[in-house]
Design a protein around this motif. Structure first.
Motif, PDB file in Angstrom:
ATOM      1  N   GLN A 192       0.824  -1.211   0.000  1.00  0.00           N
ATOM      2  CA  GLN A 192       0.000   0.000   0.000  1.00  0.00           C
ATOM      3  C   GLN A 192       0.862   1.266   0.000  1.00  0.00           C
ATOM      4  OE1 GLN A 192      -3.899   0.161   1.668  1.00  0.00           O
ATOM      5  NE2 GLN A 192      -3.528  -1.646   2.929  1.00  0.00           N
ATOM      6  N   ARG A 225       3.673   1.582  -1.632  1.00  0.00           N
ATOM      7  CA  ARG A 225       4.047   1.764  -3.035  1.00  0.00           C
ATOM      8  C   ARG A 225       2.903   2.382  -3.827  1.00  0.00           C
ATOM      9  NH1 ARG A 225       6.242  -3.629  -5.554  1.00  0.00           N
ATOM     10  NH2 ARG A 225       6.275  -2.243  -7.363  1.00  0.00           N
ATOM     11  N   ARG A 226       1.681   1.982  -3.518  1.00  0.00           N
ATOM     12  CA  ARG A 226       0.518   2.568  -4.199  1.00  0.00           C
ATOM     13  C   ARG A 226       0.434   4.064  -3.926  1.00  0.00           C
ATOM     14  NH1 ARG A 226      -4.465   4.382  -3.092  1.00  0.00           N
ATOM     15  NH2 ARG A 226      -4.193   3.981  -0.862  1.00  0.00           N
ATOM     16  N   THR A 277       3.284   6.003  -5.697  1.00  0.00           N
ATOM     17  CA  THR A 277       2.993   6.118  -7.129  1.00  0.00           C
ATOM     18  C   THR A 277       1.919   7.155  -7.383  1.00  0.00           C
ATOM     19  OG1 THR A 277       3.567   3.786  -7.470  1.00  0.00           O
ATOM     20  CG2 THR A 277       2.264   4.856  -9.183  1.00  0.00           C
ATOM     21  N   ARG A 278       0.905   7.157  -6.532  1.00  0.00           N
ATOM     22  CA  ARG A 278      -0.185   8.140  -6.677  1.00  0.00           C
ATOM     23  C   ARG A 278       0.337   9.560  -6.481  1.00  0.00           C
ATOM     24  NH1 ARG A 278      -5.811   8.491  -5.509  1.00  0.00           N
ATOM     25  NH2 ARG A 278      -6.414  10.621  -6.074  1.00  0.00           N
ATOM     26  N   GLU A 288      -9.873  10.318  -1.974  1.00  0.00           N
ATOM     27  CA  GLU A 288     -10.041   8.867  -2.021  1.00  0.00           C
ATOM     28  C   GLU A 288     -11.237   8.424  -1.181  1.00  0.00           C
ATOM     29  OE1 GLU A 288      -6.396   7.077  -0.829  1.00  0.00           O
ATOM     30  OE2 GLU A 288      -5.394   7.437  -2.755  1.00  0.00           O
ATOM     31  N   SER A 339       0.768   2.303   6.324  1.00  0.00           N
ATOM     32  CA  SER A 339       1.403   2.539   5.027  1.00  0.00           C
ATOM     33  C   SER A 339       1.510   4.026   4.719  1.00  0.00           C
ATOM     34  CB  SER A 339       0.613   1.846   3.914  1.00  0.00           C
ATOM     35  OG  SER A 339      -0.706   2.368   3.819  1.00  0.00           O
TER      36      SER A 339
END
Length: 273
Positions: A31, A33-34, A37-38, A103, A125
């Motif tokens: 999470q 990494r998500r 990236t976002r 989100e 995360s």
């Protein structure tokens, strides 16, 4: 006639297994990494986290560098580089909080909550991603500062401590603003905190020593949280007593995290409903 029936095994997720300590690390990193990236693909986050601080660092050195150097007795970069690194950490956390609100409005956390992932990884995360982001942006800011003349006079370990200070303080601030962002749906509250951080930028030892401020405002400058972080980073770069400002920075970080941890968990769960 003989009929043969085949059975297809049905597997169900084991809640105890998905919430085990063994699964916490991989789920948290996935999470994280998500989120990274976002943020990397979000123009507002990139501008607030990196482009704006770097531009401010260069501008301050070009416009005020000589005057501040003559007044402070050392190169102005030893104040502006720590100050800009701390500011970058705070502004990036504010941008991340606004992204979280979006989100939540889109229902993404609720959908993730239904998946077989460790429950604690959702919030943990965010802290991990903040730490990675702040460390990366601080490294870039230090690199720009070194191109302008900034140096570490206390050695490599002091350089690591220099980078660790905004990471530590920034994660504590991120917990605070995330709690605020989940408590009030109006993004104006987060924008007000951003304005306050910008004002505090002009009342810390990053520009001039605390002793240079008028006596009536000096207690505010001495005790506002950015001052402790900037003074710690100055000590790591120039050399000098580190213990006292470092303890104050640790205290601010621990107070922010400890004071907001439980409200943050409650607000996050409420946001999922």
């Amino acid at each position: 006639m003989t009929t043969t029936t085949s059975t297809i095994p049905v597997t169900t997720a084991d809640p105890a297994a998905e919430n085990s300590i063994r699964m916490l690390l991989p789920h948290t990193w996935l999470q994280s990494r998500r989120l990274l990236t976002r943020w990397r693909r979000d123009p507002m986050t990139v501008v607030q986290t990196l482009a704006y601080p770097v531009a401010m660092l260069v501008m301050l050195d070009v416009v005020l560098g000589r005057q501040v150097t003559a007044f402070a007795g050392h190169d102005a970069l030893y104040g502006t580089v720590p100050m800009v690194a701390v500011m970058s950490a705070l502004l990036g956390s504010l941008a991340g909080t606004i992204t979280l609100r979006r989100e939540c409005e889109a229902g993404l956390p609720g959908r993730l909550w239904t998946l077989p992932v460790h429950r604690a990884s959702a919030l943990l995360s965010r802290s991990v991603a903040e730490a990675v982001r702040i460390a990366a942006t601080t490294t870039v800011i230090v690199g720009i500062g070194m191109a302008l003349g900034f140096r570490f006079h206390a050695g490599a370990l002091a350089a690591l401590g220099f980078v660790a200070v905004p990471v530590m303080f920034g994660v504590g601030f991120a917990v605070l603003v995330t709690t605020v962002g989940l408590t009030w749906s109006n993004t104006g509250v987060v924008e007000a905190i951003s304005l306050l951080c910008t004002l505090l930028l002009f009342f810390n030892p990053g520009f001039v020593p605390v002793s240079a401020y008028p006596g009536w405002i000096r207690p505010l400058v001495e005790n506002q949280p950015m001052t402790a972080a900037v003074e710690t980073m100055q000590a790591f770069s120039l050399g000098g007593p580190v213990a006292e400002p470092l303890v104050r920075t640790l205290t601010w970080s621990v107070v922010l995290i400890a004071g907001c941890a439980i409200p943050l968990v409650r607000r996050y769960r409420r946001a999922l409903c």
